[in-house]
Design a protein around this motif. Sequence first.
Motif, PDB file in Angstrom:
ATOM      1  N   ASN A 142      -5.986 -12.694   6.440  1.00 52.71           N
ATOM      2  CA  ASN A 142      -7.172 -12.233   7.164  1.00 52.71           C
ATOM      3  C   ASN A 142      -8.396 -12.277   6.233  1.00 52.71           C
ATOM      4  N   ASP A 143      -8.933 -13.470   6.053  1.00 52.77           N
ATOM      5  CA  ASP A 143     -10.031 -13.663   5.109  1.00 52.77           C
ATOM      6  C   ASP A 143     -11.234 -12.781   5.412  1.00 52.77           C
ATOM      7  N   GLY A 144     -11.587 -12.676   6.701  1.00 50.21           N
ATOM      8  CA  GLY A 144     -12.753 -11.884   7.058  1.00 50.21           C
ATOM      9  C   GLY A 144     -12.617 -10.441   6.648  1.00 50.21           C
ATOM     10  N   SER A 145     -11.405  -9.887   6.763  1.00 56.43           N
ATOM     11  CA  SER A 145     -11.198  -8.478   6.453  1.00 56.43           C
ATOM     12  C   SER A 145     -11.278  -8.213   4.944  1.00 56.43           C
ATOM     13  N   TRP A 146     -10.578  -9.016   4.134  1.00 59.16           N
ATOM     14  CA  TRP A 146     -10.630  -8.731   2.696  1.00 59.16           C
ATOM     15  C   TRP A 146     -11.993  -9.079   2.088  1.00 59.16           C
ATOM     16  N   ARG A 147     -12.688 -10.031   2.671  1.00 61.51           N
ATOM     17  CA  ARG A 147     -14.045 -10.308   2.183  1.00 61.51           C
ATOM     18  C   ARG A 147     -14.982  -9.133   2.508  1.00 61.51           C
ATOM     19  N   LEU A 148     -14.757  -8.503   3.642  1.00 63.80           N
ATOM     20  CA  LEU A 148     -15.519  -7.303   3.979  1.00 63.80           C
ATOM     21  C   LEU A 148     -15.261  -6.210   2.961  1.00 63.80           C
ATOM     22  N   MET A 149     -14.011  -6.019   2.570  1.00 62.87           N
ATOM     23  CA  MET A 149     -13.696  -5.009   1.560  1.00 62.87           C
ATOM     24  C   MET A 149     -14.449  -5.280   0.254  1.00 62.87           C
ATOM     25  N   GLU A 150     -14.533  -6.535  -0.115  1.00 61.98           N
ATOM     26  CA  GLU A 150     -15.252  -6.874  -1.341  1.00 61.98           C
ATOM     27  C   GLU A 150     -16.748  -6.632  -1.197  1.00 61.98           C
ATOM     28  N   ARG A 151     -17.308  -6.893  -0.007  1.00 62.37           N
ATOM     29  CA  ARG A 151     -18.728  -6.599   0.202  1.00 62.37           C
ATOM     30  C   ARG A 151     -19.008  -5.095   0.096  1.00 62.37           C
ATOM     31  N   LEU A 152     -18.010  -4.296   0.418  1.00 62.78           N
ATOM     32  CA  LEU A 152     -18.157  -2.846   0.318  1.00 62.78           C
ATOM     33  C   LEU A 152     -18.012  -2.342  -1.117  1.00 62.78           C
ATOM     34  N   GLY A 153     -17.715  -3.247  -2.050  1.00 63.02           N
ATOM     35  CA  GLY A 153     -17.557  -2.851  -3.443  1.00 63.02           C
ATOM     36  C   GLY A 153     -16.148  -2.418  -3.797  1.00 63.02           C
ATOM     37  N   MET A 154     -15.196  -2.691  -2.913  1.00 56.64           N
ATOM     38  CA  MET A 154     -13.809  -2.306  -3.167  1.00 56.64           C
ATOM     39  C   MET A 154     -13.126  -3.340  -4.056  1.00 56.64           C
ATOM     40  N   ARG A 155     -12.141  -2.879  -4.820  1.00 57.98           N
ATOM     41  CA  ARG A 155     -11.377  -3.727  -5.742  1.00 57.98           C
ATOM     42  C   ARG A 155     -10.022  -4.061  -5.130  1.00 57.98           C
ATOM     43  N   ARG A 156      -9.556  -5.293  -5.332  1.00 58.44           N
ATOM     44  CA  ARG A 156      -8.190  -5.625  -4.918  1.00 58.44           C
ATOM     45  C   ARG A 156      -7.220  -5.019  -5.927  1.00 58.44           C
ATOM     46  N   GLU A 157      -6.388  -4.107  -5.454  1.00 61.55           N
ATOM     47  CA  GLU A 157      -5.444  -3.419  -6.332  1.00 61.55           C
ATOM     48  C   GLU A 157      -4.030  -3.974  -6.237  1.00 61.55           C
ATOM     49  N   ALA A 158      -3.699  -4.610  -5.132  1.00 67.61           N
ATOM     50  CA  ALA A 158      -2.324  -5.090  -4.985  1.00 67.61           C
ATOM     51  C   ALA A 158      -2.255  -6.242  -3.994  1.00 67.61           C
ATOM     52  N   HIS A 159      -1.283  -7.101  -4.218  1.00 62.55           N
ATOM     53  CA  HIS A 159      -0.922  -8.158  -3.284  1.00 62.55           C
ATOM     54  C   HIS A 159       0.583  -8.062  -3.090  1.00 62.55           C
ATOM     55  N   PHE A 160       1.001  -7.499  -1.966  1.00 59.92           N
ATOM     56  CA  PHE A 160       2.416  -7.354  -1.668  1.00 59.92           C
ATOM     57  C   PHE A 160       2.903  -8.616  -0.963  1.00 59.92           C
ATOM     58  N   ARG A 161       3.847  -9.301  -1.580  1.00 61.48           N
ATOM     59  CA  ARG A 161       4.341 -10.578  -1.070  1.00 61.48           C
ATOM     60  C   ARG A 161       5.678 -10.377  -0.344  1.00 61.48           C
ATOM     61  N   GLU A 162       5.707 -10.801   0.910  1.00 62.31           N
ATOM     62  CA  GLU A 162       6.921 -10.747   1.714  1.00 62.31           C
ATOM     63  C   GLU A 162       7.618  -9.387   1.587  1.00 62.31           C
ATOM     64  N   HIS A 163       6.853  -8.327   1.746  1.00 60.96           N
ATOM     65  CA  HIS A 163       7.388  -6.975   1.528  1.00 60.96           C
ATOM     66  C   HIS A 163       7.884  -6.324   2.812  1.00 60.96           C
ATOM     67  N   ALA A 164       7.599  -6.914   3.968  1.00 62.74           N
ATOM     68  CA  ALA A 164       8.030  -6.327   5.232  1.00 62.74           C
ATOM     69  C   ALA A 164       8.037  -7.406   6.299  1.00 62.74           C
ATOM     70  N   LEU A 165       8.846  -7.172   7.330  1.00 66.13           N
ATOM     71  CA  LEU A 165       8.854  -8.081   8.475  1.00 66.13           C
ATOM     72  C   LEU A 165       7.752  -7.663   9.442  1.00 66.13           C
ATOM     73  N   PHE A 166       6.967  -8.646   9.873  1.00 70.30           N
ATOM     74  CA  PHE A 166       5.825  -8.372  10.737  1.00 70.30           C
ATOM     75  C   PHE A 166       5.731  -9.461  11.785  1.00 70.30           C
ATOM     76  N   LYS A 167       5.944  -9.075  13.035  1.00 68.42           N
ATOM     77  CA  LYS A 167       5.833 -10.007  14.163  1.00 68.42           C
ATOM     78  C   LYS A 167       6.643 -11.282  13.940  1.00 68.42           C
ATOM     79  N   GLY A 168       7.879 -11.104  13.482  1.00 73.29           N
ATOM     80  CA  GLY A 168       8.808 -12.214  13.357  1.00 73.29           C
ATOM     81  C   GLY A 168       8.739 -12.995  12.063  1.00 73.29           C
ATOM     82  N   GLY A 169       7.917 -12.563  11.118  1.00 66.60           N
ATOM     83  CA  GLY A 169       7.821 -13.258   9.835  1.00 66.60           C
ATOM     84  C   GLY A 169       7.598 -12.272   8.709  1.00 66.60           C
TER      85      GLY A 169
END
Length: 200
Positions: A142-169
Amino acid sequence: MSIRPDYPLNTARLVLRPFSRGDVDAVYDYRSREDVARYLFDPPLSRDECALAIQQRTTQLALEAEGDRIILAVETRDDQSLVGEVSLIWRSVEARQGELGWIFHPDHHGRGYATEAAAELLRLGFEDADLHRIYARCDARNDGSWRLMERLGMRREAHFREHALFKGGWDEEFYYAILRAEWVSQGVSGALRAARSQSS
């Protein structure tokens, strides 16, 4: 702590207000869409499901206990169009943590409305609720959402990879956060300037 804002909350171009029964059609217009539901836990909602969700949101207006949430309709000041919604959830009393969220109608993307509305909820969380840290999360695609977080001055703290099943994937999720001290040092004005520049 008990936070009951004096509604509505006004920004330069927006009004953040409690939901009402008259909002069902406007909310259904975006919550029924596949492209909006793609990154949400809920599937596209029926009109009856939207009516039920709005009924619940009319009572979600204060932070009094852990787990409470404020969910507000976002409308434009010039023509009173409902363009989306924003939320602030009190996640931890002891650690003074909150979670920020938003859903906006795709027809109104690219105008800075989400940035402007989310910046106002950051102000509410840090100034009125005296939170120490506010975080937000989104699907890594969701590029639009995380880019919004960066515009708000927020820092990326984590990238969870394949950590849960979501809508079949497998779900991949970004976590962003900002501390009150960071928000004070940079000021919310930067986020609001970014919002206005998008609308020009």
